[in-house]
Design a protein around this motif. Structure first.
Motif, PDB file in Angstrom:
ATOM      1  N   LYS A 180      44.644  38.781  37.891  1.00 39.89           N
ATOM      2  CA  LYS A 180      44.202  40.182  37.934  1.00 39.89           C
ATOM      3  C   LYS A 180      43.020  40.393  38.817  1.00 39.89           C
ATOM      4  O   LYS A 180      42.632  41.485  39.592  1.00 39.89           O
ATOM      5  CB  LYS A 180      44.457  41.132  36.956  1.00 39.89           C
ATOM      6  N   THR A 181      42.319  39.334  38.611  1.00 34.71           N
ATOM      7  CA  THR A 181      40.919  39.411  39.171  1.00 34.71           C
ATOM      8  C   THR A 181      40.485  38.609  40.395  1.00 34.71           C
ATOM      9  O   THR A 181      39.503  38.853  41.272  1.00 34.71           O
ATOM     10  CB  THR A 181      39.811  39.380  38.228  1.00 34.71           C
ATOM     11  N   ASP A 182      41.067  37.378  40.346  1.00 31.82           N
ATOM     12  CA  ASP A 182      40.641  36.396  41.254  1.00 31.82           C
ATOM     13  C   ASP A 182      41.791  36.109  42.291  1.00 31.82           C
ATOM     14  O   ASP A 182      41.722  35.268  42.962  1.00 31.82           O
ATOM     15  CB  ASP A 182      40.622  35.243  40.327  1.00 31.82           C
ATOM     16  N   HIS A 183      42.810  36.781  42.235  1.00 32.77           N
ATOM     17  CA  HIS A 183      43.835  36.539  43.149  1.00 32.77           C
ATOM     18  C   HIS A 183      43.276  36.597  44.536  1.00 32.77           C
ATOM     19  O   HIS A 183      42.608  37.639  44.950  1.00 32.77           O
ATOM     20  CB  HIS A 183      45.199  37.365  43.262  1.00 32.77           C
ATOM     21  N   PRO A 184      43.681  35.688  45.565  1.00 35.30           N
ATOM     22  CA  PRO A 184      43.094  35.963  47.147  1.00 35.30           C
ATOM     23  C   PRO A 184      43.582  37.329  47.902  1.00 35.30           C
ATOM     24  O   PRO A 184      42.610  37.661  48.528  1.00 35.30           O
ATOM     25  CB  PRO A 184      43.993  34.676  47.802  1.00 35.30           C
ATOM     26  N   ASP A 185      44.718  37.889  47.258  1.00 39.70           N
ATOM     27  CA  ASP A 185      44.994  39.095  47.675  1.00 39.70           C
ATOM     28  C   ASP A 185      43.906  40.218  47.313  1.00 39.70           C
ATOM     29  O   ASP A 185      44.089  41.392  47.622  1.00 39.70           O
ATOM     30  CB  ASP A 185      46.600  39.717  47.740  1.00 39.70           C
ATOM     31  N   LEU A 186      43.152  40.116  46.188  1.00 41.80           N
ATOM     32  CA  LEU A 186      42.415  41.147  45.703  1.00 41.80           C
ATOM     33  C   LEU A 186      40.776  40.820  45.915  1.00 41.80           C
ATOM     34  O   LEU A 186      40.108  41.881  45.673  1.00 41.80           O
ATOM     35  CB  LEU A 186      42.578  40.775  44.147  1.00 41.80           C
ATOM     36  N   THR A 187      40.510  39.571  46.616  1.00 47.25           N
ATOM     37  CA  THR A 187      39.055  39.310  46.455  1.00 47.25           C
ATOM     38  C   THR A 187      39.010  38.340  47.745  1.00 47.25           C
ATOM     39  O   THR A 187      39.788  37.404  48.006  1.00 47.25           O
ATOM     40  CB  THR A 187      38.557  38.703  45.358  1.00 47.25           C
ATOM     41  N   ASP A 188      37.820  38.389  48.229  1.00 49.37           N
ATOM     42  CA  ASP A 188      37.463  37.462  49.393  1.00 49.37           C
ATOM     43  C   ASP A 188      36.633  36.388  48.978  1.00 49.37           C
ATOM     44  O   ASP A 188      35.921  35.673  49.693  1.00 49.37           O
ATOM     45  CB  ASP A 188      36.822  38.295  50.462  1.00 49.37           C
ATOM     46  N   ASP A 189      36.090  36.709  47.701  1.00 49.67           N
ATOM     47  CA  ASP A 189      35.212  35.612  47.004  1.00 49.67           C
ATOM     48  C   ASP A 189      35.779  34.250  46.965  1.00 49.67           C
ATOM     49  O   ASP A 189      36.653  33.992  46.088  1.00 49.67           O
ATOM     50  CB  ASP A 189      34.818  36.087  45.568  1.00 49.67           C
ATOM     51  N   ALA A 223      34.587  31.305  45.433  1.00 53.54           N
ATOM     52  CA  ALA A 223      34.785  31.060  44.103  1.00 53.54           C
ATOM     53  C   ALA A 223      35.743  31.721  43.335  1.00 53.54           C
ATOM     54  O   ALA A 223      36.427  30.821  42.690  1.00 53.54           O
ATOM     55  CB  ALA A 223      33.448  31.370  43.364  1.00 53.54           C
ATOM     56  N   ALA A 224      36.145  32.902  43.410  1.00 56.27           N
ATOM     57  CA  ALA A 224      37.215  33.322  42.558  1.00 56.27           C
ATOM     58  C   ALA A 224      38.527  33.041  43.006  1.00 56.27           C
ATOM     59  O   ALA A 224      39.324  32.639  42.450  1.00 56.27           O
ATOM     60  CB  ALA A 224      37.039  35.061  42.719  1.00 56.27           C
ATOM     61  N   GLN A 225      38.616  32.363  44.391  1.00 54.10           N
ATOM     62  CA  GLN A 225      40.032  32.082  45.017  1.00 54.10           C
ATOM     63  C   GLN A 225      40.061  30.805  44.276  1.00 54.10           C
ATOM     64  O   GLN A 225      41.367  30.293  44.110  1.00 54.10           O
ATOM     65  CB  GLN A 225      39.951  32.200  46.494  1.00 54.10           C
ATOM     66  N   GLU A 226      39.028  29.726  44.252  1.00 46.87           N
ATOM     67  CA  GLU A 226      39.140  28.562  43.694  1.00 46.87           C
ATOM     68  C   GLU A 226      39.601  28.570  42.106  1.00 46.87           C
ATOM     69  O   GLU A 226      40.335  27.877  41.814  1.00 46.87           O
ATOM     70  CB  GLU A 226      38.036  27.626  43.857  1.00 46.87           C
ATOM     71  N   ARG A 227      39.130  29.601  41.356  1.00 53.49           N
ATOM     72  CA  ARG A 227      39.524  29.813  40.071  1.00 53.49           C
ATOM     73  C   ARG A 227      40.809  30.021  39.968  1.00 53.49           C
ATOM     74  O   ARG A 227      41.412  29.530  39.134  1.00 53.49           O
ATOM     75  CB  ARG A 227      38.499  31.047  39.318  1.00 53.49           C
ATOM     76  N   PHE A 228      41.333  31.076  40.717  1.00 54.07           N
ATOM     77  CA  PHE A 228      42.852  31.259  40.977  1.00 54.07           C
ATOM     78  C   PHE A 228      43.712  30.268  41.230  1.00 54.07           C
ATOM     79  O   PHE A 228      44.543  29.906  40.544  1.00 54.07           O
ATOM     80  CB  PHE A 228      43.224  32.388  41.827  1.00 54.07           C
ATOM     81  N   LYS A 229      43.448  29.200  42.022  1.00 52.29           N
ATOM     82  CA  LYS A 229      44.025  28.039  42.457  1.00 52.29           C
ATOM     83  C   LYS A 229      44.224  27.272  41.372  1.00 52.29           C
ATOM     84  O   LYS A 229      45.130  26.795  41.153  1.00 52.29           O
ATOM     85  CB  LYS A 229      43.290  27.608  43.553  1.00 52.29           C
TER      86      LYS A 229
END
Length: 318
Positions: free
Chosen positions: A29-38, A40-46
């Motif tokens: 809900k916070t780190d999905h690539p569709d929701l953020t360009d960060d 680091a967040a995208q890596e956490r989601f992955k």
């Protein structure tokens, strides 16, 4: 890719299945690539997505906990030494080593399919280039597993949803009508690239169907909630109700109570053989936003003249 799948989700190794699922959804809900360009967040989601894909399967989780597979779900190779192979060929370090057929080695490292020259593993594509020529092999790429959350109506009606893979590729994924929670959608050729002339692997999407406050599923049947007014419940009426195929007019019988279910045959989900289940419309009486003096006086006078106990018989034991 995180080496510790539990750390990627922020849960202890003793976490329950429900706790693991809750942790994954919180990250999505916070780190999905569709929701953020960060990045680091995208890596956490992955990392969280890969961890959840493996840990949600009890058998795979148990194998990971025992160290039989790694964080990517791949077999951990067992250490084998030359002596093992030499003795297996009847040659315990005596005389000139005999290399013979490599199929036994491939079987030990990559599974029986490699030894038999099957379609998977090194044995599948081990090709000789002729007498004295170089050798090469073809191997199919690994499958990649992901989790895809879709809303209830998309899963029920079918549709298309756009996803962004961890490598940045954007795909439009067709969601079949009647998709169930936990169902897998295979995207052929969207996994890891193959080696040599081997074909790429597939992307396997494990579908999670999000809860909906107004819809729920029971097998091939669906249940929806229909708010009705006090007057519609008392007097009966014709009201519009939503179905998977669009709105229909529904007759609410006079004297209907909250919780009563009205059946719409054949308005559910497609089951085996194409036969559809039913839709049940659950009525819910909703009072006006403000109860004025007139309504209060009307109900008070009516109740005094027509007393009844809606809880009669409850809680009694014979």
């Amino acid at each position: 890719m995180a080496d510790d799948l539990y750390a990627a989700l922020g849960v202890p190794r003793t976490a329950s299945e429900a706790e693991i699922k809750k942790a994954y959804r919180r990250i999505a809900k916070t780190d999905h690539p569709d929701l953020t360009d960060d990045p680091a967040a995208q890596e956490r989601f992955k990392a969280a997505s890969a961890a959840y894909d493996l840990l949600k399967d009890p058998e795979q989780r148990a194998r990971y906990d025992r160290g039989e597979i790694d964080s990517q779900g791949q077999e951990r190779p067992q250490r084998r030494y030359y002596r093992d192979f030499s003795e297996a060929q009847g040659n315990p370090y005596r005389g000139k080593p005999s290399y013979g057929d490599f199929s036994d080695v491939f079987a030990d490292l990559f599974g029986e399919g490699a030894a038999q020259g099957g379609r998977s593993g090194f044995g599948a594509g081990w090709q000789g280039a002729g007498r004295g020529g170089a050798q090469s092999f073809d191997m199919r790429g690994q499958d990649h597993r992901y989790t895809l959350e879709v809303d209830f109506l998309t899963a029920a009606r079918g549709g298309t949803t756009r996803i962004t893979l961890p490598d940045g590729n954007v795909l439009d994924v067709a969601i079949p009508a009647g998709t169930r929670d936990g169902q897998t959608i295979r995207l052929r050729g969207k996994g890891a690239p193959g080696m040599g002339g081997g074909a790429p692997g597939d992307a396997l999407l494990s579908v999670t169907v999000a809860d909906d406050p107004d819809w729920r599923r029971e097998g091939e049947d669906i249940i929806t909630v229909l708010p009705i007014s006090l007057s519609e419940a008392v007097l009966g009426s014709r009201v519009e109700a939503e179905t998977l195929d669009g709105p229909v007019m529904l007759t609410v019988p006079a004297g209907a109570s909250s919780g009563r279910k009205l059946r719409l045959r054949g308005r559910g989900l497609a089951g085996p053989g194409g036969r559809r289940g039913d839709q049940y419309v659950e009525l819910r009486i909703v009072l006006p936003p403000q109860v004025d003096d007139e309504l209060s006086r009307l109900i008070r006078d009516w109740s005094a003249a027509h007393p009844y106990d809606p809880r009669a018989g409850r809680g009694k034991r014979s």
